[in-house]
Design a protein around this motif. Structure first.
Motif, PDB file in Angstrom:
ATOM      1  N   GLU A  65       4.620  17.806  10.301  1.00 28.00           N
ATOM      2  CA  GLU A  65       3.200  17.486  10.443  1.00 28.00           C
ATOM      3  C   GLU A  65       2.277  18.557   9.864  1.00 28.00           C
ATOM      4  N   GLU A  66       2.827  19.677   9.470  1.00 34.10           N
ATOM      5  CA  GLU A  66       2.012  20.789   8.983  1.00 34.10           C
ATOM      6  C   GLU A  66       1.789  20.710   7.480  1.00 34.10           C
ATOM      7  N   LYS A  67       0.791  21.438   7.014  1.00 33.58           N
ATOM      8  CA  LYS A  67       0.458  21.468   5.595  1.00 33.58           C
ATOM      9  C   LYS A  67       0.899  22.771   4.952  1.00 33.58           C
ATOM     10  N   PHE A  68       2.015  23.288   5.432  1.00 37.99           N
ATOM     11  CA  PHE A  68       2.617  24.476   4.831  1.00 37.99           C
ATOM     12  C   PHE A  68       4.131  24.345   4.906  1.00 37.99           C
ATOM     13  N   LEU A  69       4.785  25.038   3.989  1.00 38.85           N
ATOM     14  CA  LEU A  69       6.239  25.147   4.002  1.00 38.85           C
ATOM     15  C   LEU A  69       6.586  26.610   4.206  1.00 38.85           C
ATOM     16  N   LEU A  81       1.325  26.546   0.656  1.00 39.53           N
ATOM     17  CA  LEU A  81       0.405  25.593   1.274  1.00 39.53           C
ATOM     18  C   LEU A  81       0.354  24.295   0.494  1.00 39.53           C
ATOM     19  N   GLU A  82       0.115  23.194   1.217  1.00 39.60           N
ATOM     20  CA  GLU A  82      -0.132  21.922   0.558  1.00 39.60           C
ATOM     21  C   GLU A  82      -1.439  22.027  -0.208  1.00 39.60           C
ATOM     22  N   HIS A  83      -1.588  21.182  -1.198  1.00 39.96           N
ATOM     23  CA  HIS A  83      -2.775  21.223  -2.061  1.00 39.96           C
ATOM     24  C   HIS A  83      -4.074  21.124  -1.254  1.00 39.96           C
ATOM     25  N   ASP A  84      -4.100  20.280  -0.232  1.00 42.54           N
ATOM     26  CA  ASP A  84      -5.329  20.074   0.536  1.00 42.54           C
ATOM     27  C   ASP A  84      -5.343  20.810   1.877  1.00 42.54           C
ATOM     28  N   ALA A  85      -4.536  21.846   2.012  1.00 42.72           N
ATOM     29  CA  ALA A  85      -4.487  22.609   3.261  1.00 42.72           C
ATOM     30  C   ALA A  85      -5.806  23.336   3.498  1.00 42.72           C
ATOM     31  N   SER A  86      -6.208  23.383   4.757  1.00 46.99           N
ATOM     32  CA  SER A  86      -7.449  24.063   5.142  1.00 46.99           C
ATOM     33  C   SER A  86      -7.148  25.518   5.503  1.00 46.99           C
ATOM     34  N   GLY A  87      -8.203  26.233   5.806  1.00 41.30           N
ATOM     35  CA  GLY A  87      -8.045  27.608   6.268  1.00 41.30           C
ATOM     36  C   GLY A  87      -7.269  27.678   7.568  1.00 41.30           C
ATOM     37  N   GLU A  88      -7.497  26.705   8.445  1.00 42.27           N
ATOM     38  CA  GLU A  88      -6.771  26.684   9.714  1.00 42.27           C
ATOM     39  C   GLU A  88      -5.288  26.399   9.493  1.00 42.27           C
ATOM     40  N   ARG A 142     -11.964  27.607   5.403  1.00 39.75           N
ATOM     41  CA  ARG A 142     -11.474  27.794   4.031  1.00 39.75           C
ATOM     42  C   ARG A 142     -10.499  28.961   4.001  1.00 39.75           C
ATOM     43  N   PHE A 143      -9.650  28.926   2.987  1.00 40.70           N
ATOM     44  CA  PHE A 143      -8.711  30.024   2.797  1.00 40.70           C
ATOM     45  C   PHE A 143      -8.691  30.353   1.318  1.00 40.70           C
ATOM     46  N   LEU A 144      -9.105  31.556   0.982  1.00 40.09           N
ATOM     47  CA  LEU A 144      -9.152  31.977  -0.413  1.00 40.09           C
ATOM     48  C   LEU A 144      -7.800  32.557  -0.783  1.00 40.09           C
ATOM     49  N   ASP A 145      -7.007  31.751  -1.458  1.00 39.14           N
ATOM     50  CA  ASP A 145      -5.680  32.224  -1.837  1.00 39.14           C
ATOM     51  C   ASP A 145      -5.595  32.558  -3.310  1.00 39.14           C
ATOM     52  N   GLY A 146      -6.733  32.813  -3.925  1.00 38.44           N
ATOM     53  CA  GLY A 146      -6.750  33.248  -5.310  1.00 38.44           C
ATOM     54  C   GLY A 146      -6.048  32.254  -6.213  1.00 38.44           C
ATOM     55  N   THR A 147      -5.107  32.729  -6.962  1.00 39.36           N
ATOM     56  CA  THR A 147      -4.362  31.840  -7.845  1.00 39.36           C
ATOM     57  C   THR A 147      -3.040  31.416  -7.212  1.00 39.36           C
ATOM     58  N   GLY A 148      -2.979  31.497  -5.883  1.00 39.23           N
ATOM     59  CA  GLY A 148      -1.765  31.121  -5.188  1.00 39.23           C
ATOM     60  C   GLY A 148      -1.381  29.672  -5.475  1.00 39.23           C
ATOM     61  N   SER A 149      -0.108  29.394  -5.462  1.00 37.45           N
ATOM     62  CA  SER A 149       0.396  28.059  -5.735  1.00 37.45           C
ATOM     63  C   SER A 149       0.331  27.195  -4.491  1.00 37.45           C
ATOM     64  N   ARG A 150       0.030  25.938  -4.710  1.00 37.05           N
ATOM     65  CA  ARG A 150       0.041  24.955  -3.651  1.00 37.05           C
ATOM     66  C   ARG A 150       0.897  23.794  -4.107  1.00 37.05           C
ATOM     67  N   PHE A 151       1.341  22.984  -3.174  1.00 33.29           N
ATOM     68  CA  PHE A 151       2.189  21.854  -3.559  1.00 33.29           C
ATOM     69  C   PHE A 151       1.549  20.556  -3.140  1.00 33.29           C
ATOM     70  N   ALA A 152       1.905  19.483  -3.821  1.00 32.69           N
ATOM     71  CA  ALA A 152       1.480  18.135  -3.455  1.00 32.69           C
ATOM     72  C   ALA A 152       2.702  17.390  -2.972  1.00 32.69           C
ATOM     73  N   TRP A 153       2.602  16.746  -1.832  1.00 33.43           N
ATOM     74  CA  TRP A 153       3.745  16.056  -1.266  1.00 33.43           C
ATOM     75  C   TRP A 153       3.568  14.584  -1.376  1.00 33.43           C
TER      76      TRP A 153
END
Length: 153
Positions: A65-69, A81-88, A142-153
């Protein structure tokens, strides 16, 4: 401390892309174990292409159920983080990773069980932690992760 998680996320993304692009058709103990387990479960043998995304599916199943791996590597916990993950969502992942690292120090092995225990601890304190951050003036939406990679599931 800021650069480490970003490098870990980049590492997970790079490995994922490498696994997608590079067919590995040779059996080894890990692949054979995965193939046999899948065969016993479904009655069908997995192809090399089937095995490549299976690790991602396995990671997603830990916290579906989470937006992170989170991936338990050698000495650290990697988070993507998932592409649409929030700061929380990011804060939830960071707390789980921190608790997992803390628990792992006493057992010297990071497993799915430890990640689950860390997840339960995070759930126990998350609303308190979030309230504390917000009361101190932090923007948690919001979460500023710079150029960090995110994934789309």
């Amino acid at each position: 401390m800021v650069v480490g998680p970003l490098l870990a996320a980049a590492h997970i993304y790079s490995v994922t892309e490498e696994m997608r692009a590079t067919p590995v058709n040779t059996l080894n103990p890990q692949r054979t174990g995965m193939i046999v387990a899948n065969f016993l479960k479904t009655g069908k043998a997995s192809s090399p292409a089937d095995l490549r995304p299976s690790k991602l599916n396995e990671l997603k199943q830990i916290f579906p159920e989470e937006k992170f791996l989170l991936s338990h590597g050698g000495k650290c916990v990697d988070m993507v983080l998932e592409h649409d993950a929030s700061g929380e969502d990011a804060l939830r992942g960071w707390l789980v990773a921190a608790y997992a690292a803390q628990i792992q120090k006493s057992s010297h092995e990071l497993s799915a069980t430890i990640l689950q225990e860390a997840y339960e601890k995070m759930n126990d304190v998350f609303s308190i932690f979030l309230g504390e951050l917000q009361s101190k003036g932090w923007h948690t939406d919001r979460f500023l992760d710079g150029t960090g990679s995110r994934f789309a599931w």
